[in-house]
Design an enzyme around this catalytic site. Structure first.
Site, PDB file in Angstrom:
ATOM      1  N   LYS A  79      86.274  71.125  -7.610  1.00 51.73           N
ATOM      2  CA  LYS A  79      86.863  71.410  -6.294  1.00 51.73           C
ATOM      3  C   LYS A  79      88.381  71.269  -6.378  1.00 51.73           C
ATOM      4  CE  LYS A  79      86.328  70.143  -1.374  1.00 51.73           C
ATOM      5  NZ  LYS A  79      85.760  69.181  -0.396  1.00 51.73           N
ATOM      6  N   SER A 160      83.677  71.450   3.694  1.00 54.05           N
ATOM      7  CA  SER A 160      84.779  72.102   3.019  1.00 54.05           C
ATOM      8  C   SER A 160      84.476  72.508   1.575  1.00 54.05           C
ATOM      9  CB  SER A 160      85.990  71.169   3.019  1.00 54.05           C
ATOM     10  OG  SER A 160      85.706  69.994   2.279  1.00 54.05           O
ATOM     11  N   SER A 184      81.200  67.294   4.119  1.00 55.33           N
ATOM     12  CA  SER A 184      81.690  68.418   3.315  1.00 55.33           C
ATOM     13  C   SER A 184      80.968  68.648   1.996  1.00 55.33           C
ATOM     14  CB  SER A 184      83.184  68.252   3.034  1.00 55.33           C
ATOM     15  OG  SER A 184      83.933  68.607   4.166  1.00 55.33           O
TER      16      SER A 184
END
Ligand SMILES: [Mg+2]
Ligand SMILES: [Zn+2]
Lengths: 494, 500, 95
Positions: A79, A160, A184
């Protein structure tokens, strides 16, 4: 020969160990897939060299007869919130575009130390603020899933960690890192039919992870199944003296400890999670999950978490407040974007840089956070929210008197279409209604795929455990996973 | 406690000044408060910067135990309440010397609570008034970086070397009523910090600086609006700033104006304070607990170590010097005003007692007098300090012993000291080498006396005629003729005999 | 409406975010809506409740006083928009 990108973490690891295929072959197969998946917009930066170097190290080690590292031969996605040395780490923001950290985050370093390789940096909601991936400064990620109505509506991969969820569901990588502040990891996992676990707050070091809300941020793995999550988490977790909130506790052998029997376990069903307007399919899946848990030997009890409805409002005070302060460092002085209008002074430069560099949702949250901390409002908002947070944690403590784990839906709906909720911030925030309470209490929680809705989209079930009981959470996840037999995968259209 | 009589005479009558000081003292530590970067003074720009100090994304603070320990010890030294539970807050504002966009400080739960510092208005004058100044709190916080404005026509340059260095902010109560009291408080605080070892007190390097809060009022009246003059970096400047600021406030008020609560700067060249272009939003720092840090909880073992490691503090030491060593109050005050001086004196005293085989109390007075008048005077002349200077306590003791056993006279001792200051040599060796030993050889002395009396027959007659005061003259002449090396007692005896 | 345009401007200034008139216009009702929603927390009786200080019971660890970093000016300045003579450069500040 099998398509190596169909294999998960454990299968790749074991296959490389057994010499069924080389780590290089694994890396190459994934690198090709990543390069061919541009329409998903899941990767912001591709790092084939990193993946190849790790693969070469694994193959060399095997050739030399050495014991392979726990993740040798496994290429993963990272990420963009994790700082990776020399590789752009921008939290999908314009303000950090081009920022190449001279350091490596603890969690990513642990993964490299465990032998994993990096395929690239994964897109996400900007600064991890969002539930649909639409706040990325580099365009939203698209879910590989499509509704079965024959339409081509682009769907949200969740957020997210939407680049992570999309890439795993599309078989671009077997696993990826995620971070979870209010859901998330879990909500995007649920939206894309994969598994993801947010461990106990403090299990994974926050050092080198671009901060959103420090008291909530927690890294965790996302992968295709529970076992792969356990393997990844073992590599990611561990005490770090550079993070003052890191837990000084040994990392359990979660993979070895996996056990799908829930005999002797009591699973609580929090009645306050039956929210108004919950789709019948979510309701039905939840009941299905309860039945699966019973089948696995668990006893089911209804429990009450009376302050549940206040979790979201408390979260939307605490998280923006911390964010407003955490994001003050993006000022155009030491790294990242600088916008210096003609004749501007220092403070004008700050305001211009931040106006240009932050997206709308980030600005909105900084504004909310600044407001709730400002003179005259601090006690009414921030202090009150921190007290409510205590009550929410107490609710869980009370529940643990009656049960070992909690079972809930992960999200109140299946993946929605991109653009469907982006005009209404509050509607978007409500997506996190089931994931936020356990975040506020710092508890481990995971999402596992439960089934598909009528439109053919994945739905997830959430298991919440006591602090430090990741094993219990993983075991319950495994019990459900085995009974759900979730095998659906998106058709490759990209 | 004595009430200050310091007043400003205005057109409308007398005004009283109310003063509080917020002193920022740099904690003595090798590494910074929340990072592993070094704290040494004077390095090349941005070479003492960690990724944490530069507020790189994802960097996190971890507190330095020594900084906490030193702040706790400082609190104990002023008899303050130590809070076993404290925590760090963020003070949010934007400035180029503040990389994080916030300073990690302590607002709601400081480490150290209320304490007291006893000050003597003139520390060299044991008869001057004594006053207790309250300390409101001591908290620990990060220092900011440095901005340079004079290196480029349109740019300021940022150096983060100081960023994150640990500071103690020591906040007094508004208990001071004159520039002298404020000066005495600051000096005493500096003395205490140096005793404790928690701050080196180097004000010229910025290790200690004071924010000076000043307001004026009619004596005994309501508190007036105060101004805060920032970062004043010497005792003298603090006193000047107060004098100027109080007078300015009186002038404004008497002209019918109002005092604006504001931040001011002191200009040492002009001796004036002036308004700072007010930092915007100065009053909305949006303090909240730093979520990167847990509450700081101190256990008894930690506190015990802090307490046990405290040295004898200046007030106790001064009393002991007077009562146990029998030193005059003045000597005791001078010797205890600085930790290094006291340490040096105690080493001198121990060595002196040892080689003269006497009790410390027996030699203390002579040793202290020599240190205060001879050695300080000599060091002053050559522009050197006690610590690291050319004279060690061992050499000092040796010199005192040479005087004590009559090897040299006080006059010769002064010459020997001069050579010691120049060369750093040992006094015994100097006396030997230069042949400065005092002589008691009666034959040689008698010969000189005879010559002196011969050459001054008129004065001999006057003396014998009753002008006994002239005795000193003959002693002087004889000593001079002996180049100062004659034993004065022997000279006295022989002269008396010769003058009959 | 409790969040008016003046409030938005004040907050934006505190947060150092330059906003266009149009953005201010848009943000005022948005923030008002969100803040109105979070204000339901006021219903909760918290009179005997301590604010949460540690999410998971844990004590603050202290570091030893050892120099572990420094002498890395190049790394520190590497990403700077403007670095000169070993400093970060910013528009001239008048104090
Ligand atoms: Mg101050
Ligand atoms: Zn301060």
């Amino acid at each position: 020969m099998t398509d190596l990108t169909d294999l998960g973490v454990r299968a790749l690891r074991d296959g490389v160990r057994a010499g069924e295929f080389s780590a290089r072959e694994v890396a190459d197969a994934h690198i090709v897939k990543v390069a061919a998946a541009k329409p998903l917009n899941a990767f912001l930066v591709e790092t084939p060299d990193h993946a190849i170097a790790a693969a070469k190290a694994a193959d060399d080690a095997r050739a030399a007869g050495e014991t392979l590292k726990p993740l040798a031969g496994v290429p993963i996605g990272m990420k963009d919130l994790f700082c990776t040395k020399g590789v752009q780490s921008a939290a999908a923001s314009h303000i950090l575009e081009g920022f190449k950290p001279p350091y490596e985050s603890t969690v990513s370093q642990k993964l490299w130390d465990a032998g994993a390789g990096m395929l690239g940096k994964l897109n996400m909601d900007q600064f991890a603020m969002g539930s649909s991936n639409e706040t990325s400064a580099f365009g939203n990620v698209i879910s590989p899933w499509r509704r079965n109505d024959g339409g081509n509506a682009a769907l949200a991969p969740g957020g997210s960690s939407g680049g992570s969820s999309s890439a795993i569901a599309a078989r671009l990588c077997p696993a990826a890192t995620g971070t979870d502040t209010g859901g998330s990891i879990r909500q995007p996992a649920a939206f894309t039919g994969i598994a993801g676990i947010k461990p106990t707050y403090g299990r994974c070091s926050r050092w080198g992870i671009i901060a959103f809300a420090s008291s909530l941020d927690q890294a965790g793995p996302m992968a295709r199944d529970v076992t792969d999550c356990a393997i990844m988490l073992e590599a990611m977790a561990g005490f770090d003296p550079r993070d003052a909130t890191s837990l000084d506790a040994p990392v359990p052998q979660w993979e070895a400890g996996l056990n799908p029997s829930l005999a002797g376990k009591t699973i609580g069903i929090p009645k306050e999670y039956r929210v108004d307007g919950m789709p019948a399919e979510i309701e039905a899946l939840w009941q299905q999950g309860i039945d699966w848990a019973k089948d696995a030997g668990a006893e089911i009890v209804e429990v009450s978490l009376p302050h549940t409805k206040y979790a979201l409002p408390a979260y939307y005070i605490i998280a923006p407040a911390e964010a407003s302060s955490n994001l003050a460092r993006y000022d155009g002085v030491r790294y990242g974007l600088r916008d210096l209008p003609d004749g501007a002074g220092l403070q004008d430069m700050y305001a211009a840089t931040r106006a240009d560099g932050f997206g709308d949702e980030v600005k909105r949250r900084i504004m909310i956070g600044t407001y709730v901390l400002s003179a005259g409002f601090y006690d009414a908002y921030f202090t009150q929210a921190s007290k409510v947070r205590t009550l929410i944690a107490q609710d869980f403590d009370n529940a643990w008197e009656q049960c070992d784990l909690l079972l809930t839906p992960t999200a109140p709906s299946a993946a929605f279409g991109l653009g469907e909720k982006s005009d209404d911030p509050l509607a978007m925030y409500l997506n996190d209604v089931f994931t936020v309470p356990s975040s506020l209490a710092g508890l481990p929680a995971m999402s596992v795929p439960g089934g598909l809705d009528k439109q053919g989209l994945p739905l997830g079930l959430q298991i919440i455990g006591k602090a430090m009981d990741e094993q219990g959470v993983l075991n319950a996840g495994l019990a459900i996973e085995q009974r759900a037999g979730f095998a659906a995968r998106p058709e490759a259209w990209w | 406690m004595t009430e200050s009589t310091y007043r400003i005479q205005g057109a409308t009558g007398e005004w009283e000044v109310v003063i509080g000081l917020e002193v920022h003292a740099q904690v003595s530590s090798k590494a910074k408060l929340f990072s592993g970067a070094p704290t040494a003074f004077g390095a090349e720009p941005n070479t003492q910067v960690s990724l944490v100090d530069a507020a790189m994304p994802g960097m996190l603070p971890v507190p330095n135990r020594e900084c906490i320990r030193q702040a706790v010890r400082t609190g104990m030294a002023i008899n303050a309440a130590i809070n076993k539970w404290s925590r760090f807050d963020r003070k949010n504002y934007f400035y180029a010397d503040l990389p994080q966009g916030y300073q990690i400080s302590q607002l709601y739960h400081p480490l150290v609570g209320e304490g007291v510092i006893t000050v003597q208005l003139d520390e060299k004058d044991p008869a001057s008034p004594i006053k207790e100044i309250g300390v409101e709190r001591i908290h620990v916080e990060q220092d900011a970086g440095k901005l340079m404005h004079d290196q480029h026509p349109t740019r300021s340059y940022v150096d983060l070397n100081r960023t994150g260095v640990a500071l103690m902010e020591i906040v007094s109560k508004p208990d001071m009523r004159s520039p002298q009291e404020a000066g005495a408080y600051l000096s005493k605080l500096r003395t205490l910090l140096r005793y404790v070892g928690s701050c080196d007190g180097n004000m010229d390097q910025g290790s200690m600086r004071a924010d000076v809060n000043v307001s004026v009022r009619k004596p005994g009246g309501e508190l007036g609006t105060r101004t805060e003059t920032k970062n004043v970096n010497s005792v003298r400047f603090v006193m000047q700033a107060i004098e100027h600021e109080a007078q300015r406030q009186v002038d404004v008020l008497e002209a019918g104006g109002r005092i604006v609560q504001e931040t001011r700067l002191f200009d040492p060249d002009k001796g004036e304070t002036r308004s700072m272009r007010s930092k915007e939003d100065a009053h909305d720092y949006r303090y909240f607990p730093d979520p990167d840090l847990l509450p700081l909880e101190l256990d008894d073992a930690f506190l015990d170590e802090c307490r046990q490691s405290l040295p004898e503090l200046p007030d106790a030491k001064r009393l002991r010097y007077e009562e146990e060593l029998g030193l005059p109050a003045y000597n005791a005050a001078v010797l205890t005003a600085d930790a290094d001086t006291a340490r040096w004196f105690e080493a001198l005293l121990a060595e002196t007692a040892r080689i003269q085989k006497k009790g410390e109390a027996e030699v203390a007075k002579a040793a202290s007098n020599w240190l205060i008048s001879d050695l300080f005077g000599g060091l002053n002349k050559v522009g050197m300090g006690l610590e690291g200077g050319p004279v060690s306590p061992e050499h000092g003791a040796e010199l005192l012993a040479l005087i004590g056993d009559g090897t040299i006279s006080n006059t010769i001792a002064k010459q020997v000291l001069e050579i010691m200051l120049e060369t750093g040599g040992a006094p015994g060796a100097i006396v030997e080498e230069k042949g400065l030993k005092q002589t008691s050889d009666t034959g040689a002395i008698e010969a000189e006396i005879a010559r002196v009396l011969d050459a001054n027959a008129d004065k001999v007659a006057d003396y014998r005629g009753g002008k006994e005061k002239l005795f000193g003259f003959f002693v002087g002449q004889t000593m001079k003729a002996m180049q100062g090396k004659a034993n004065p007692q022997v000279v006295n005896e022989l002269l008396k005999k010769a003058l009959g | 409406m409790s969040v008016d345009k003046a409030t938005v401007e004040r907050i934006a200034n505190l947060a150092r975010i330059a906003l266009s008139d149009e953005e201010i216009e848009r943000l005022a009702p948005e923030l008002d809506n969100i803040l109105g929603w979070v204000e339901q927390l006021g219903e909760v009786d918290t009179s005997n409740v301590e604010p949460m200080t540690a999410v998971i019971p844990n004590k603050l660890r202290l570091r030893d006083d050892i120099v572990t970093e420094g002498n890395q000016r190049d790394a520190v300045l590497a990403n700077a928009p403007q670095a000169e003579h070993g400093f970060f450069a910013v528009p001239k500040v008048i104090e």
